[in-house]
Write an enzyme that holds these catalytic residues in place. Structure first.
Site, mmCIF file in Angstrom:
data_model
loop_
_atom_site.group_PDB
_atom_site.id
_atom_site.type_symbol
_atom_site.label_atom_id
_atom_site.label_comp_id
_atom_site.label_asym_id
_atom_site.label_seq_id
_atom_site.Cartn_x
_atom_site.Cartn_y
_atom_site.Cartn_z
ATOM 1 N N ASP A 1 85.502 8.849 19.395
ATOM 2 C CA ASP A 1 85.250 9.294 20.765
ATOM 3 C C ASP A 1 84.395 10.549 20.652
ATOM 4 O O ASP A 1 84.874 11.587 20.189
ATOM 5 C CB ASP A 1 86.566 9.600 21.479
ATOM 6 C CG ASP A 1 86.374 10.073 22.919
ATOM 7 O OD1 ASP A 1 85.221 10.352 23.315
ATOM 8 O OD2 ASP A 1 87.377 10.187 23.634
ATOM 9 N N LYS B 1 74.649 19.251 15.512
ATOM 10 C CA LYS B 1 74.852 20.471 14.719
ATOM 11 C C LYS B 1 75.419 20.151 13.347
ATOM 12 O O LYS B 1 74.943 20.668 12.326
ATOM 13 C CB LYS B 1 75.783 21.416 15.479
ATOM 14 C CG LYS B 1 76.027 22.740 14.772
ATOM 15 C CD LYS B 1 76.907 23.648 15.619
ATOM 16 C CE LYS B 1 77.174 24.976 14.897
ATOM 17 N NZ LYS B 1 78.012 25.887 15.708
ATOM 18 N N SER C 1 68.058 10.069 25.815
ATOM 19 C CA SER C 1 67.982 10.663 27.140
ATOM 20 C C SER C 1 67.701 9.533 28.121
ATOM 21 O O SER C 1 68.318 8.477 28.063
ATOM 22 C CB SER C 1 66.898 11.748 27.173
ATOM 23 O OG SER C 1 66.802 12.327 28.445
ATOM 24 N N TYR D 1 73.949 12.854 36.387
ATOM 25 C CA TYR D 1 73.398 12.137 35.238
ATOM 26 C C TYR D 1 72.173 12.861 34.690
ATOM 27 O O TYR D 1 72.072 13.142 33.490
ATOM 28 C CB TYR D 1 73.042 10.711 35.653
ATOM 29 C CG TYR D 1 72.497 9.855 34.536
ATOM 30 C CD1 TYR D 1 73.356 9.177 33.679
ATOM 31 C CD2 TYR D 1 71.133 9.721 34.342
ATOM 32 C CE1 TYR D 1 72.862 8.399 32.643
ATOM 33 C CE2 TYR D 1 70.622 8.943 33.313
ATOM 34 C CZ TYR D 1 71.493 8.279 32.470
ATOM 35 O OH TYR D 1 70.991 7.514 31.441
ATOM 36 N N LYS E 1 71.126 14.982 31.040
ATOM 37 C CA LYS E 1 69.978 14.586 30.226
ATOM 38 C C LYS E 1 68.946 15.711 30.142
ATOM 39 O O LYS E 1 68.313 15.907 29.089
ATOM 40 C CB LYS E 1 69.340 13.315 30.791
ATOM 41 C CG LYS E 1 70.264 12.096 30.778
ATOM 42 C CD LYS E 1 70.767 11.767 29.382
ATOM 43 C CE LYS E 1 71.534 10.454 29.348
ATOM 44 N NZ LYS E 1 72.032 10.141 27.997
ATOM 45 N N THR F 1 70.786 -3.362 29.483
ATOM 46 C CA THR F 1 72.017 -3.010 28.776
ATOM 47 C C THR F 1 73.163 -3.187 29.768
ATOM 48 O O THR F 1 72.972 -3.700 30.870
ATOM 49 C CB THR F 1 71.963 -1.554 28.295
ATOM 50 O OG1 THR F 1 71.977 -0.684 29.435
ATOM 51 C CG2 THR F 1 70.691 -1.306 27.486
#
Length: 285
Positions: A65, A125, A143, A157, A161, A192
């Site tokens: 997750d 990171k 994005s 949303y 992004k 999708t």
């Protein structure tokens, strides 16, 4: 997935989130078809069983997750311990959120930022630290055309992004000296499951926004399966961009994305020109 420092990898080593459907699944298939090794991360990995069986040893499911940032960092360490490196990180996990600013609750907004920004930031990171030391690699950030522009109903949303794109632009400058590429993918409407009933999230509607947000809500409710974009072709385009000696920082995908982003930039250029004299006249005399 448990670490095994003796595990060898063929080709490039990919860590892909959101790998059970859409872009993540197609990228996994495309990478495997080239002989690469894929660690496919998702909250539920059972749908990857068949693909894993077809590519034993090269498709490794990983239950993750991405909003659990501690687990995300641990997953990166696990992949490096197992294979010795990560060549490509794909931050692909995501969902749709539709609602006016006034309709969107604070909890809805925060949860979306955890998924679209803080999760990818933590994975990025942790991965960049290894890529910097290995002097190479690529970070692929999913994005949207909504990361360059927005419209009624997509405030939350697009906000997530926009944030991811801002982080990624700075990141690209920071890691370029170490041979690490950053590719921000900005798809338009692709077939999708992003508009599917299990992925699309709609805030509680307010009748005051029926004329502005209503059409966006209707598009998401009824548009699943009608999108023009082919995710498999998107995966091919992404691989082509990564293989290029001149990998772009921004890669719009789909004619709708190209047209919308270009029109947005044209409007912005017009406004800058229109107000340029006022803007420049703000310096101390």
């Amino acid at each position: 997935m448990t670490a095994n420092p003796n595990t060898s990898a063929t080709g490039r080593v990919w860590l892909i989130t959101g790998a059970t459907s859409g872009f993540g699944l197609e990228l996994s298939k495309a990478a495997l078809a080239r002989g690469d090794t894929v660690v496919a991360a998702a909250r539920r990995t059972d749908t990857l069983d068949a693909l894993s069986a077809d590519h034993p040893g090269r498709l490794q499911p990983c239950r993750l997750d991405v909003t659990n940032t501690a687990a995300a960092a641990a997953a990166v360490e696990d992949v490096v311990a197992r294979y010795g490196r990560i060549d490509v990180l794909v931050n692909g996990a995501g969902r749709t959120q539709v609602g006016a600013v006034e309709e969107t609750t604070e909890d809805e907004l925060r949860r979306l930022f955890e998924l679209h920004f803080f999760g990818p930031a933590a994975l990025t990171k942790a991965t960049v630290a290894h890529m910097r030391r290995q002097r190479g690699g690529a970070i692929v950030q999913f994005s949207s055309m909504g990361g360059q522009m927005s419209f009624a109903g997509f405030s939350a949303y697009s906000a997530t992004k926009f944030a991811l794109e801002g982080l990624s632009e700075a990141l690209a400058d920071e890691v370029a000296p170490f041979g690490v590429k950053v590719l921000v993918v900005e798809p338009g409407a692709f077939r999708t499951n992003l508009f599917g009933k299990n992925a699309a999230y709609l805030s509680e509607p307010n009748d005051a926004y029926a004329d502005t947000v209503g059409p966006t809500r209707d598009m998401v409710r009824t548009g699943d399966g009608e999108q023009a974009g082919d995710p498999a072709k998107a995966a091919t385009a992404i691989l082509t961009a990564l293989d290029s000696d001149d990998t772009p920082l921004h890669l719009p995908l789909g004619a709708d994305a190209v047209d919308a982003i270009r029109a947005h930039h044209d409007r912005l250029a017009t406004q800058i020109t229109q107000w340029e004299n006022i803007s420049r006249a703000t310096a101390y005399d």
